[in-house]
Each structure stands twice: as C-alpha cells, then as structure tokens.
Design an enzyme around this catalytic site. Sequence first.
Site, PDB file in Angstrom:
ATOM      1  N   THR A 265       0.823  -1.206   0.000  1.00 50.36           N
ATOM      2  CA  THR A 265       0.000   0.000   0.000  1.00 50.36           C
ATOM      3  C   THR A 265       0.858   1.257   0.000  1.00 50.36           C
ATOM      4  O   THR A 265       1.972   1.255   0.534  1.00 50.36           O
ATOM      5  CB  THR A 265      -0.909  -0.012   1.247  1.00 50.36           C
ATOM      6  OG1 THR A 265      -1.491   1.282   1.412  1.00 50.36           O
ATOM      7  CG2 THR A 265      -0.138  -0.321   2.522  1.00 50.36           C
ATOM      8  N   ASP A 266       0.296   2.341  -0.525  1.00 54.96           N
ATOM      9  CA  ASP A 266       1.013   3.624  -0.477  1.00 54.96           C
ATOM     10  C   ASP A 266       1.135   4.147   0.961  1.00 54.96           C
ATOM     11  O   ASP A 266       1.945   5.031   1.234  1.00 54.96           O
ATOM     12  CB  ASP A 266       0.323   4.662  -1.374  1.00 54.96           C
ATOM     13  CG  ASP A 266      -1.107   4.994  -0.959  1.00 54.96           C
ATOM     14  OD1 ASP A 266      -1.666   4.317  -0.064  1.00 54.96           O
ATOM     15  OD2 ASP A 266      -1.684   5.942  -1.545  1.00 54.96           O
ATOM     16  N   GLU A 267       0.332   3.584   1.885  1.00 55.37           N
ATOM     17  CA  GLU A 267       0.366   4.090   3.271  1.00 55.37           C
ATOM     18  C   GLU A 267       1.713   3.844   3.947  1.00 55.37           C
ATOM     19  O   GLU A 267       2.013   4.454   4.964  1.00 55.37           O
ATOM     20  CB  GLU A 267      -0.771   3.483   4.098  1.00 55.37           C
ATOM     21  CG  GLU A 267      -2.118   3.895   3.584  1.00 55.37           C
ATOM     22  CD  GLU A 267      -3.257   3.763   4.597  1.00 55.37           C
ATOM     23  OE1 GLU A 267      -2.993   3.523   5.783  1.00 55.37           O
ATOM     24  OE2 GLU A 267      -4.404   3.907   4.158  1.00 55.37           O
TER      25      GLU A 267
ATOM     26  N   TYR B 208      -1.563  -0.314  11.193  1.00 52.81           N
ATOM     27  CA  TYR B 208      -1.804  -1.023   9.928  1.00 52.81           C
ATOM     28  C   TYR B 208      -0.645  -0.798   8.955  1.00 52.81           C
ATOM     29  O   TYR B 208      -0.043  -1.752   8.447  1.00 52.81           O
ATOM     30  CB  TYR B 208      -3.120  -0.553   9.282  1.00 52.81           C
ATOM     31  CG  TYR B 208      -3.195  -0.865   7.804  1.00 52.81           C
ATOM     32  CD1 TYR B 208      -3.309  -2.182   7.351  1.00 52.81           C
ATOM     33  CD2 TYR B 208      -3.129   0.157   6.847  1.00 52.81           C
ATOM     34  CE1 TYR B 208      -3.349  -2.477   5.993  1.00 52.81           C
ATOM     35  CE2 TYR B 208      -3.170  -0.126   5.489  1.00 52.81           C
ATOM     36  CZ  TYR B 208      -3.278  -1.443   5.063  1.00 52.81           C
ATOM     37  OH  TYR B 208      -3.309  -1.732   3.713  1.00 52.81           O
TER      38      TYR B 208
ATOM     39  N   LYS C  56       2.292  -3.334   7.375  1.00 47.90           N
ATOM     40  CA  LYS C  56       2.506  -3.561   5.938  1.00 47.90           C
ATOM     41  C   LYS C  56       3.954  -3.223   5.563  1.00 47.90           C
ATOM     42  O   LYS C  56       4.569  -3.911   4.751  1.00 47.90           O
ATOM     43  CB  LYS C  56       1.538  -2.699   5.104  1.00 47.90           C
ATOM     44  CG  LYS C  56       0.076  -3.095   5.200  1.00 47.90           C
ATOM     45  CD  LYS C  56      -0.233  -4.462   4.612  1.00 47.90           C
ATOM     46  CE  LYS C  56      -0.165  -4.493   3.097  1.00 47.90           C
ATOM     47  NZ  LYS C  56      -0.632  -5.816   2.563  1.00 47.90           N
TER      48      LYS C  56
END
Length: 339
Positions: free
Chosen positions: A125-127, A150, A154
């Site tokens: 994810t870009d997060e 979260y 990741k």
Amino acid sequence: MSTILVTGGAGFIGSNWVRLRRETHPDDRILNVDLLTYAGNLENLEGIDEGPGYRFLRIDVADRQALEEAVDEPVDAVVHFAAESHVDRSIEDASAFLRTNVIGTQTLLDFARARGVRRMVQVSTDEVYGSLGDEGKFTEMTSLAPNSPYSASKAAADMLVRAAHETHGMDVVITRCSNNYGPYQFPEKLIPLMISNALEGRALPVYGDGLNVRDWIWVEDHCRGIDLALDKGRAGEVYNFGGDAERTNLDVVRGILALLGKPDSLIEFVEDRKGHDRRYAIDFSKAARELGFAPTVSFEGGLERCVQWYRDHDSWWRRIKSGEYMNWYETMYGDRGDA
Ligand code: NAD
Ligand code: DAU
C-alpha cells in the site's frame, strides 16, 4: 497453464482480482487461500465455481502446517493479498495486524521458498510512505514512514519480502497502490460506508475537517496492475499504482450524495482519526514505463458505476451491516452516524 496461489481472494481486491484473472487467463489454475475473517465473504466470489481452474481453501496464512497439508500440488506463483486492512481497527487493537500482515507474510515466504515457487507478488500500500504535504507525490524512492499500526505492519511485511530477495535470492515483486474503490468493498471503508449510510438515511461521519486527500483508483485498474507486475515486473522491484484522482474526503462524500439525490445535511463532522494521514498521491510513472500500466477509469465515471453497484447489490451490504459488523460500528461511532 500456471497454478497461482492467491491469498485473501475472498476480500475486496482479491475477489475482483480472481474474477479478472479468470477472464484474462482462463487456462490458469487458481488456489484461493483465505481465512474468511469478518472481511472475507464467499458471496464476493459468486459465479466462480470449484473445478479444474479454481479451488478454495479456508486457511490462515500464518499457519504453515495448515498450508503444507492443504496445498498438495505444485504452485508456480503466489499473489499475496491477505491482510487485516482497516486503519481504524488497527488503532483499536494491532494484534491481528501483526499476526496476519507480518507473521503471515513471512510464513508465506517460507512456504514459497520451500516449494520452489517461481515468483511472489506482495500486494502492499502507499500508506507505507506516510503522509504528504500540499505538494509532491510518492515515488518508489520515497522513504518508508508509516503512521498507523496497519501501515507499520505492511511496511514490516514489505521489508521481509525485500529481505527474502536479498538473502535467499527469491523472485519477489512489491506493489504499492493508493485507495481502491468499486464492487464488493467492505462497508467499513469510506466510499461503501457513505453510499450505504446515505441509502439507509443515516448520517455520514466525516473525520476532522474532511480535507484529507486520497488518490482513488477503480479496483479493476489496480487488479490489472497486479497482473502486469506478476507477468512483467522485474524481480526485487517495487511498483507504485495510482488512479491520478486526488480528491478531498468531503468532495468524495458530496459527490456520492449528489449521485444519490440526497442532501449535504446528512454529513456529520466527527472526531478525527488518530494520526490521520493528510494526503496521499502516487507517482506511477515507473509502472507506466516498465509495465505499460495506466488507469482506465476516471473518478467521476467510477464513482457513478460504484454508486450504481451498491444500489443494485443492496442485499449484499445489508446482510453485512446487519451482522457482527454492527457491534464494531457502535463501538467506533457510538450513537453518531444514526440520523
Ligand atoms: P479486505 O480486508 O477486503 O480483504 C482481506 C482478505 O484477507 C479477507 O478475505 C480476509 O478473510 C483475508 N484474511 C485476513 N486475514 C487472513 C489470514 N490470517 N489468513 C488468510 N486470509 C486472511 O482487504 P482489501 O481491501 O481487499 O486489501 C487486500 C490487500 O490489498 C491488503 O494486503 C491491503 O493491504 C492491500 N491494499 C488495499 C488497498 C485498498 O484501498 N483497499 C490499497 C492498497 C493496498
Ligand atoms: O491508501 C491505501 C489504503 O487505503 C489501504 O492500504 C487500506 O487498506 C485502505 O483501507 C485505505 O486506507 P484509508 O485509511 O485511506 O481508507 P478509509 O476508507 O478507511 O478512509 C479513507 C479516508 O476517509 C481517510 O482519510 C479517513 C476518512 N474517513 C473514513 C471513514 C471510514 C472518514 O472521514 N470517515 C469514515 O467513517
């Protein structure tokens, strides 16, 4: 023919990917490994039947023994979607995030190495890049700076995937995508929550000032990007995917209300998310150059299709919203969101 083990294929993106892959590669055999947590739903796979091209296995990706016992055939590639995926839940309790996202990823890497799997795609994810100010976009060179449990889990998983490449020479590809929307998204996430709440005449809980920005991508465009990464990505590389559609949350919510012919007065500003990332925007020029990736659906066109899908699949989200999920909703929003 290739045998692809997909994890998390009963979730939002995974089920869209399974459907697309079966259309584009009808000769592939897909082994769908999913634990069916609250977010996994076999209804998402309606029309995809067990047979020579498809098999479903209810397994925890963090359980190596169960994987070894259940997967009794050669596997060519792994596409790893399975994760705890909701930021708000990770803020409440991170334990499942560490088990599935971190331990689960290492377990799968070990399994893939032992079985001589040709390639593993880590759907990230870009997060993991953290938050942007008013300017700039995330590139694959942006430092990792995750802000929620979260995104930290990741990022940890991505580092384990990288380490498997560096240490064991495994063929891995990491993809990092921005916010997806489309059919079968669990109605805890912004767009399906707002559509379904509006259809139910409930309030629409917008965090903080509603000016946080996300870069939205139609889920099938992300799924096409994953296929490109699987089939054409260079081993050990990271590829960003995005939709070229930065919107504030307030713009998204107002857009939904307009499409549904509902009043803006349904919007209710509620307490902000802790550590709320302000802005995401993705530079996907590497994926465009190397893989030929390009999003095909405009945000306005996609939002209209999305609203229509939730209108047409009323029983799908109403069943979810009438179950265990509502206990979480009450804990999360209390008596807000109950107009
Ligand atoms: P989702 O929550 O809808 O689905 C997750 C799926 O994983 C569910 O089917 C669930 O049952 C399964 N699962 C969870 N724990 C498991 C375990 N221990 N073993 C086996 N299966 C398990 O998630 P999603 O939105 O479809 O996201 C899929 C992946 O894509 C995640 O890795 C997420 O980090 C990543 N991603 C999501 C987005 C987005 O906007 N939704 C964007 C970029 C990346
Ligand atoms: O960027 C990719 C990520 O996008 C994925 O890695 C995650 O798995 C996925 O859940 C998503 O994370 P976000 O936190 O961006 O998505 P969410 O739908 O939870 O929230 C989108 C924005 O809307 C965010 O700024 C918070 C806000 N929001 C969300 C909810 C659920 C609200 O204002 N009100 C809400 O009730």
